[in-house]
Structures are given as structure tokens and as C-alpha cells.
Motif scaffolding. Structure first.
Motif, PDB file in Angstrom:
ATOM      1  N   GLY A   1      -2.031  16.293  -2.555  1.00 39.62           N
ATOM      2  CA  GLY A   1      -1.500  15.201  -3.386  1.00 39.62           C
ATOM      3  C   GLY A   1      -2.594  14.316  -3.953  1.00 39.62           C
ATOM      4  O   GLY A   1      -2.399  13.674  -4.981  1.00 39.62           O
TER       5      GLY A   1
ATOM      6  N   LYS B   1       8.544  13.127   4.177  1.00 41.69           N
ATOM      7  CA  LYS B   1       7.228  13.540   3.659  1.00 41.69           C
ATOM      8  C   LYS B   1       6.265  13.839   4.805  1.00 41.69           C
ATOM      9  O   LYS B   1       6.394  13.247   5.889  1.00 41.69           O
ATOM     10  CB  LYS B   1       6.696  12.490   2.686  1.00 41.69           C
ATOM     11  N   MET B   2       5.346  14.762   4.564  1.00 44.26           N
ATOM     12  CA  MET B   2       4.313  15.044   5.560  1.00 44.26           C
ATOM     13  C   MET B   2       3.511  13.762   5.715  1.00 44.26           C
ATOM     14  O   MET B   2       3.109  13.160   4.719  1.00 44.26           O
ATOM     15  CB  MET B   2       3.420  16.192   5.084  1.00 44.26           C
ATOM     16  N   SER B   3       3.283  13.341   6.948  1.00 45.18           N
ATOM     17  CA  SER B   3       2.695  12.022   7.148  1.00 45.18           C
ATOM     18  C   SER B   3       1.779  12.013   8.366  1.00 45.18           C
ATOM     19  O   SER B   3       1.979  12.775   9.313  1.00 45.18           O
ATOM     20  CB  SER B   3       3.871  11.044   7.280  1.00 45.18           C
ATOM     21  N   LYS B   4       0.756  11.138   8.298  1.00 44.39           N
ATOM     22  CA  LYS B   4      -0.209  11.061   9.397  1.00 44.39           C
ATOM     23  C   LYS B   4       0.441  10.543  10.664  1.00 44.39           C
ATOM     24  O   LYS B   4       0.021  10.869  11.771  1.00 44.39           O
ATOM     25  CB  LYS B   4      -1.322  10.071   9.030  1.00 44.39           C
ATOM     26  N   SER B   5       1.454   9.681  10.492  1.00 47.13           N
ATOM     27  CA  SER B   5       2.014   8.999  11.666  1.00 47.13           C
ATOM     28  C   SER B   5       3.230   9.715  12.259  1.00 47.13           C
ATOM     29  O   SER B   5       3.806   9.218  13.219  1.00 47.13           O
ATOM     30  CB  SER B   5       2.381   7.561  11.288  1.00 47.13           C
TER      31      SER B   5
ATOM     32  N   ARG C   1       4.461  15.506  -3.551  1.00 46.65           N
ATOM     33  CA  ARG C   1       5.128  15.061  -2.322  1.00 46.65           C
ATOM     34  C   ARG C   1       5.294  16.259  -1.396  1.00 46.65           C
ATOM     35  O   ARG C   1       6.304  16.972  -1.458  1.00 46.65           O
ATOM     36  CB  ARG C   1       6.485  14.449  -2.679  1.00 46.65           C
TER      37      ARG C   1
ATOM     38  N   HIS D   1      -4.144  15.136   6.332  1.00 44.61           N
ATOM     39  CA  HIS D   1      -3.313  16.343   6.298  1.00 44.61           C
ATOM     40  C   HIS D   1      -3.262  17.006   4.925  1.00 44.61           C
ATOM     41  O   HIS D   1      -3.820  16.498   3.943  1.00 44.61           O
ATOM     42  CB  HIS D   1      -1.902  16.023   6.817  1.00 44.61           C
TER      43      HIS D   1
ATOM     44  N   VAL E   1      -2.736   9.770  -7.371  1.00 46.16           N
ATOM     45  CA  VAL E   1      -2.099   9.490  -6.068  1.00 46.16           C
ATOM     46  C   VAL E   1      -0.920  10.430  -5.868  1.00 46.16           C
ATOM     47  O   VAL E   1      -0.444  11.069  -6.814  1.00 46.16           O
ATOM     48  CB  VAL E   1      -1.531   8.046  -5.984  1.00 46.16           C
ATOM     49  N   GLY E   2      -0.423  10.467  -4.641  1.00 44.77           N
ATOM     50  CA  GLY E   2       0.828  11.164  -4.354  1.00 44.77           C
ATOM     51  C   GLY E   2       2.001  10.308  -4.820  1.00 44.77           C
ATOM     52  O   GLY E   2       1.850   9.111  -5.109  1.00 44.77           O
TER      53      GLY E   2
ATOM     54  N   GLY F   1      -8.070   5.854  -3.423  1.00 48.50           N
ATOM     55  CA  GLY F   1      -8.496   5.633  -2.045  1.00 48.50           C
ATOM     56  C   GLY F   1      -7.650   6.411  -1.048  1.00 48.50           C
ATOM     57  O   GLY F   1      -6.535   6.830  -1.352  1.00 48.50           O
TER      58      GLY F   1
ATOM     59  N   GLY G   1      -0.916  17.184   2.826  1.00 45.23           N
ATOM     60  CA  GLY G   1      -0.330  16.319   1.788  1.00 45.23           C
ATOM     61  C   GLY G   1      -1.401  15.440   1.167  1.00 45.23           C
ATOM     62  O   GLY G   1      -1.490  15.312  -0.062  1.00 45.23           O
TER      63      GLY G   1
ATOM     64  N   ALA H   1       2.500  19.499  -5.930  1.00 42.63           N
ATOM     65  CA  ALA H   1       2.352  18.958  -4.569  1.00 42.63           C
ATOM     66  C   ALA H   1       2.228  17.440  -4.555  1.00 42.63           C
ATOM     67  O   ALA H   1       1.462  16.884  -3.779  1.00 42.63           O
ATOM     68  CB  ALA H   1       1.140  19.589  -3.899  1.00 42.63           C
TER      69      ALA H   1
ATOM     70  N   GLN I   1       7.560   0.963   1.021  1.00 35.48           N
ATOM     71  CA  GLN I   1       6.650   1.345   2.113  1.00 35.48           C
ATOM     72  C   GLN I   1       6.591   0.258   3.183  1.00 35.48           C
ATOM     73  O   GLN I   1       6.558   0.547   4.374  1.00 35.48           O
ATOM     74  CB  GLN I   1       5.247   1.662   1.582  1.00 35.48           C
TER      75      GLN I   1
ATOM     76  N   ASP J   1       4.384   8.987  -3.268  1.00 37.08           N
ATOM     77  CA  ASP J   1       4.762   7.828  -2.446  1.00 37.08           C
ATOM     78  C   ASP J   1       4.080   6.537  -2.894  1.00 37.08           C
ATOM     79  O   ASP J   1       4.490   5.456  -2.502  1.00 37.08           O
ATOM     80  CB  ASP J   1       4.439   8.105  -0.966  1.00 37.08           C
ATOM     81  N   GLN J   2       3.018   6.658  -3.700  1.00 37.35           N
ATOM     82  CA  GLN J   2       2.289   5.461  -4.126  1.00 37.35           C
ATOM     83  C   GLN J   2       2.728   4.936  -5.490  1.00 37.35           C
ATOM     84  O   GLN J   2       2.171   3.968  -6.004  1.00 37.35           O
ATOM     85  CB  GLN J   2       0.776   5.750  -4.150  1.00 37.35           C
TER      86      GLN J   2
HETATM   87  N1  AQP Z   1       3.008  14.073   1.941  1.00 33.87           N
HETATM   88  C1  AQP Z   1       2.229  13.792   0.915  1.00 33.87           C
HETATM   89  N2  AQP Z   1       2.257  14.540  -0.214  1.00 33.87           N
HETATM   90  C2  AQP Z   1       1.454  14.263  -1.273  1.00 33.87           C
HETATM   91  N3  AQP Z   1       0.567  13.232  -1.264  1.00 33.87           N
HETATM   92  C3  AQP Z   1       0.508  12.451  -0.160  1.00 33.87           C
HETATM   93  N4  AQP Z   1      -0.235  11.384   0.155  1.00 33.87           N
HETATM   94  C4  AQP Z   1       0.083  10.963   1.396  1.00 33.87           C
HETATM   95  N5  AQP Z   1       1.038  11.745   1.914  1.00 33.87           N
HETATM   96  C5  AQP Z   1       1.329  12.680   0.977  1.00 33.87           C
HETATM   97  C6  AQP Z   1      -1.237  10.811  -0.736  1.00 33.87           C
HETATM   98  O1  AQP Z   1      -2.493  10.820  -0.064  1.00 33.87           O
HETATM   99  C7  AQP Z   1      -3.266   9.708  -0.515  1.00 33.87           C
HETATM  100  C8  AQP Z   1      -3.835   8.994   0.650  1.00 33.87           C
HETATM  101  O2  AQP Z   1      -2.783   8.451   1.438  1.00 33.87           O
HETATM  102  P1  AQP Z   1      -3.123   7.249   2.383  1.00 33.87           P
HETATM  103  O3  AQP Z   1      -4.076   7.670   3.401  1.00 33.87           O
HETATM  104  O4  AQP Z   1      -3.624   6.099   1.617  1.00 33.87           O
HETATM  105  O5  AQP Z   1      -1.807   6.748   3.025  1.00 33.87           O
HETATM  106  P2  AQP Z   1      -0.360   7.220   3.221  1.00 33.87           P
HETATM  107  O6  AQP Z   1       0.328   7.499   1.941  1.00 33.87           O
HETATM  108  O7  AQP Z   1       0.238   6.134   4.021  1.00 33.87           O
HETATM  109  O8  AQP Z   1      -0.518   8.538   4.074  1.00 33.87           O
HETATM  110  P3  AQP Z   1       0.478   9.058   5.166  1.00 33.87           P
HETATM  111  O9  AQP Z   1      -0.009  10.336   5.613  1.00 33.87           O
HETATM  112  O10 AQP Z   1       1.862   9.023   4.676  1.00 33.87           O
HETATM  113  O11 AQP Z   1       0.322   8.020   6.342  1.00 33.87           O
HETATM  114  P4  AQP Z   1       1.419   7.230   7.131  1.00 33.87           P
HETATM  115  O12 AQP Z   1       1.957   8.178   8.119  1.00 33.87           O
HETATM  116  O13 AQP Z   1       0.659   6.111   7.764  1.00 33.87           O
HETATM  117  O14 AQP Z   1       2.441   6.744   6.155  1.00 33.87           O
HETATM  118  C9  AQP Z   1      -2.336   8.844  -1.387  1.00 33.87           C
HETATM  119  O15 AQP Z   1      -2.608   9.109  -2.754  1.00 33.87           O
HETATM  120  C10 AQP Z   1      -0.966   9.346  -1.022  1.00 33.87           C
HETATM  121  O16 AQP Z   1      -0.052   9.190  -2.089  1.00 33.87           O
END
Ligand code: AQP
Length: 344
Positions: free
Chosen positions: A25, A207-211, A197, A19, A148-149, A11, A21, A195, A111, A151-152
Motif C-alpha cells: 500500500g 484490514k491487515m494491521s500491525k496491531s 487496502r 507488514h 498512502v493506503g 511516512g 499491507g 493493494a 482512526q 486507510d489514510q
Molecule cells: N492493510 C493495509 N493495506 C494497504 N496499505 C496499508 N497501510 C497500512 N495498512 C495497510 C499503509 O501503510 C502506510 C504506513 O502505515 P502506518 O505505519 O503509518 O500506520 P497504520 O496505517 O496505522 O498501519 P497499521 O498496520 O494499520 O497499524 P495499526 O495496527 O497500528 O493501525 C500508510 O500509508 C498506510 O495507509
């Protein structure tokens, strides 16, 4: 141990700013797995409200993630694409898992600690119990593999712990109802390639992140070629040319990140990238990376725009996918209710 048919589930949260990532990922791997597996890909909108999200944005983001799935090459007819909230079995199973998971397990989730920060008292209960819902997302389909990436990883380990405890706690009932030794599989995470992470373009330790408050920290899937070029041009690097071996690269996080991105986009290894670019200054390597990223991302971005211009079509894909997902999830839930002892 019971044999489970292979099934892939994963999901993505519709929290905006999808992004590079998320693409490298997760989504790119979703596409590849379709070749040889039955896949279920979910826009996890119930996870997205664990922190405040404007309702209008949630709907727009849900369609955007769906468009990204399809524009990247996910086939919603051969496989299943839907949004989580349309299949209420996820929430039902999450409640049962809330009663299986232990407070101590959830308290250790990094997390939650990162997102709640110093104000845990003010965090939603949903943010805390998020991993139970994630386990339910996966196990409602008794999925065996989850791409998954990195971080999960911890959440996936928790999913396995929940499955194991459910199988143990209800072992006699599972056997009595004819489900063999175990009702839920111990799901395997698929975290592979260069990729897993992708790091921020402004800080190689994050890590590259939405927030992330800085737009320059990430390439967003809808960025146009000029924006992609600008963000890579401004990406933090060091003054040295690229090394010719992985050992030296390891000590330079920003350089390693750009090499990883190049390797993942071109479907090769870091070693192969270094073989081609060792000794190059970033002023030469970055334009090559921009050219590659634009070549790979521009078609996805323009297809996303095309798809998003017809929200009705996207909504139909989601409701059709939800109808098909619900059949599988309902079957699991009916069995779980029997196993737990709920009368239905
Ligand atoms: N930087 C990353 N590198 C590789 N994989 C990544 N994922 C997220 N960031 C990276 C993987 O993308 C999938 C969807 O992620 P998500 O939308 O469920 O939530 P997230 O991990 O919380 O994404 P963000 O961008 O890091 O959001 P914020 O900023 O809210 O924390 C997952 O498989 C994730 O591993």
C-alpha cells in the motif's frame, strides 16, 4: 491558484510488525515514485508514541522501517530518508495547525474512534491531534503528492482542509509577504492499484494491521519463506474455485484479497490474475501465491537483516537525511512565522 513544484512526501510509523499491507500500500509505491519525483520519506516516530511504546522498541523499530525503505529500493542519497523527531519543525508547525484545525474536524476521524475505542477519556491528547501533526509532516515540505493506503484517505482530506483554512485565514498576510494567493498546496493523495487496502489473512472484512493480536493475520516483511508459506496456507478462504470475472470476485472478500495481493506483487491487474487462475482451487492458487511472495519478499528481508546488523550506518543515513529535510522545513517555518505574525 499558486503553482507549487511537485514534491512527494510520505511516512511510516515505527510501531513494529511492518507488514505486506504497509509494503504494497505504501513502500512499494514510494520506490516507484522516485523515478520522476523529488521524494521525502519519513519514519514518523512522533506518531508512534501516541499510544504507549517501549523506548527500546521504538529505536529498534525506527531502524527496522529505515532498513525496509532501503532494502525495498529507496535511495537515501538521491532522495531524503529521516526520522521525524530529528526535525523539530514538524512539531512547531503542528502547534500552529492545532490552532487552525477545528475540534469538530478531528472528532470525525474514524482512526481516532477505532484506536481510542470506548475509552476515549483515557486516550492520549496526541492520538486525538495526530492528524494535525500529519498535516504538518506533509506541509512542512509543501508536498504536492502523498502516496498512502486507503486507510489514510480521511487524514489526507483533513490535511487539505487545514491548508485551505490557513490559506484563507492568513490570505492578506500571505499576499503582503509576497507568497501569492496561497502558501500551502492542496496535497493530492495517491491511492492507486490493487493493494490500497490489503485485508487480514484471517478475516477479509478487517484490514491487515500491525496491531492485530493474531500473527497469522499478516505477512511481516521479515518472515522467512516457511512462515510465509504457513500463513498463506492457513489464510481463510471459501470452498469455491476462483471465478473468471470481477463481479463474482467482489462477493468473496478473502478470495479477492489474495487475488489483489497476487496482482500487486506481480505488478499486474486483478483481471490478468483471474485470466490465469480462473477455475483454480485454493489448494493450487495458494502455492503459486507463496512462490511469488517468497520470490519478491526474500531479497527484501535478507537485505533488511544485513542493514540492521549495522545500526550505526542506519543512524548516519537518518541524521544525514534529517539535516537535508531541516533546511526545507526551516524555510517553510520561517515563512509561516512571518505570515502568522510571530517576531523572529
Ligand atoms: N492493510 C493495509 N493495506 C494497504 N496499505 C496499508 N497501510 C497500512 N495498512 C495497510 C499503509 O501503510 C502506510 C504506513 O502505515 P502506518 O505505519 O503509518 O500506520 P497504520 O496505517 O496505522 O498501519 P497499521 O498496520 O494499520 O497499524 P495499526 O495496527 O497500528 O493501525 C500508510 O500509508 C498506510 O495507509
Amino acid at each position: 491558484m499558486t503553482d507549487f513544484p511537485e514534491r512527494v512526501f510520505s511516512g511510516v510509523q515505527p510501531t513494529g510488525n511492518l507488514h505486506l499491507g504497509n509494503y504494497l500500500g505504501a513502500i512499494k509505491k514510494f520506490v516507484a515514485l522516485q523515478e520522476n519525483h523529488n521524494c521525502i520519506y519519513c519514519v514518523v516516530d512522533m506518531h508512534a508514541i501516541t499510544t504507549w511504546l517501549d523506548p527500546k522498541e521504538l529505536a529498534t523499530n525506527t531502524r527496522e522501517v529505515t532498513a525496509a525503505f532501503i532494502a525495498s529500493g529507496i535511495d537515501p542519497e538521491k532522495h531524503i530518508v529521516f526520522n521525524q523527531s530529528q526535525v523539530s519543525e514538524h512539531a512547531e508547525l503542528a502547534w500552529i495547525f492545532n490552532c487552525v484545525a477545528r475540534m469538530g474536524w478531528l472528532s470525525r476521524m474514524t482512526q481516532f474512534k477505532d484506536k481510542a475505542g470506548k475509552t476515549q477519556e483515557k486516550a492520549s491528547v496526541g492520538l486525538f491531534s495526530y492528524p494535525s501533526l500529519m498535516a504538518a509532516d506533509i506541509l512542512a515540505y509543501r508536498a504536492t503528492h502523498v502516496p498512502v493506503g486507503d486507510d489514510q484517505k480521511q487524514h489526507l482530506e483533513l490535511t487539505r482542509d487545514i491548508a485551505q483554512k490557513f490559506n484563507n485565514d492568513f490570505g492578506p498576510s500571505i499576499k503582503e509577504k509576497g507568497y501569492g494567493e496561497a502558501f500551502f498546496p492542496l496535497t493530492e493523495p495517491l491511492i492507486e492499484g490493487p493493494a490500497t487496502r490489503v485485508m487480514s489473512l484471517r478475516d477479509g472484512s478487517k484490514k491487515m494491521s500491525k496491531s492485530d493480536p493474531s500473527d497469522l493475520s499478516r505477512i511481516v516483511l521479515t518472515d522467512d519463506p516457511d512462515t510465509i508459506a504457513k500463513k498463506f496456507r492457513k489464510a481463510k478462504t471459501d470452498p469455491m474455485p476462483l471465478p473468471d470475472n470481477l463481479e463474482d470476485l467482489k462477493t468473496r472478500p478473502e478470495a479477492e484479497n489474495l487475488v489483489n495481493i497476487y496482482a500487486a506483487l506481480s505488478e499486474t491487474s486483478k483481471e490478468a490474475v483471474l485470466a490465469d487462475y480462473a477455475g483454480f482451487e485454493f489448494s493450487k492458487f495458494k502455492p503459486a501465491l507463496v512462490e511469488l511472495a517468497v520470490e519478491k519478499l526474500a531479497p527484501i528481508s535478507s537485505e533488511m537483516h544485513r542493514l540492521q546488523a549495522d545500526p550505526g550506518h542506519i543512524d548516519k543515513i537518518l541524521s544525514n537525511g534529517a539535516d537535508r529535510a531541516r533546511v526545507i522545513a526551516r524555510e517553510t517555518l520561517d515563512a509561516v512565522k512571518d505570515i502568522v505574525g510571530f517576531i523572529r
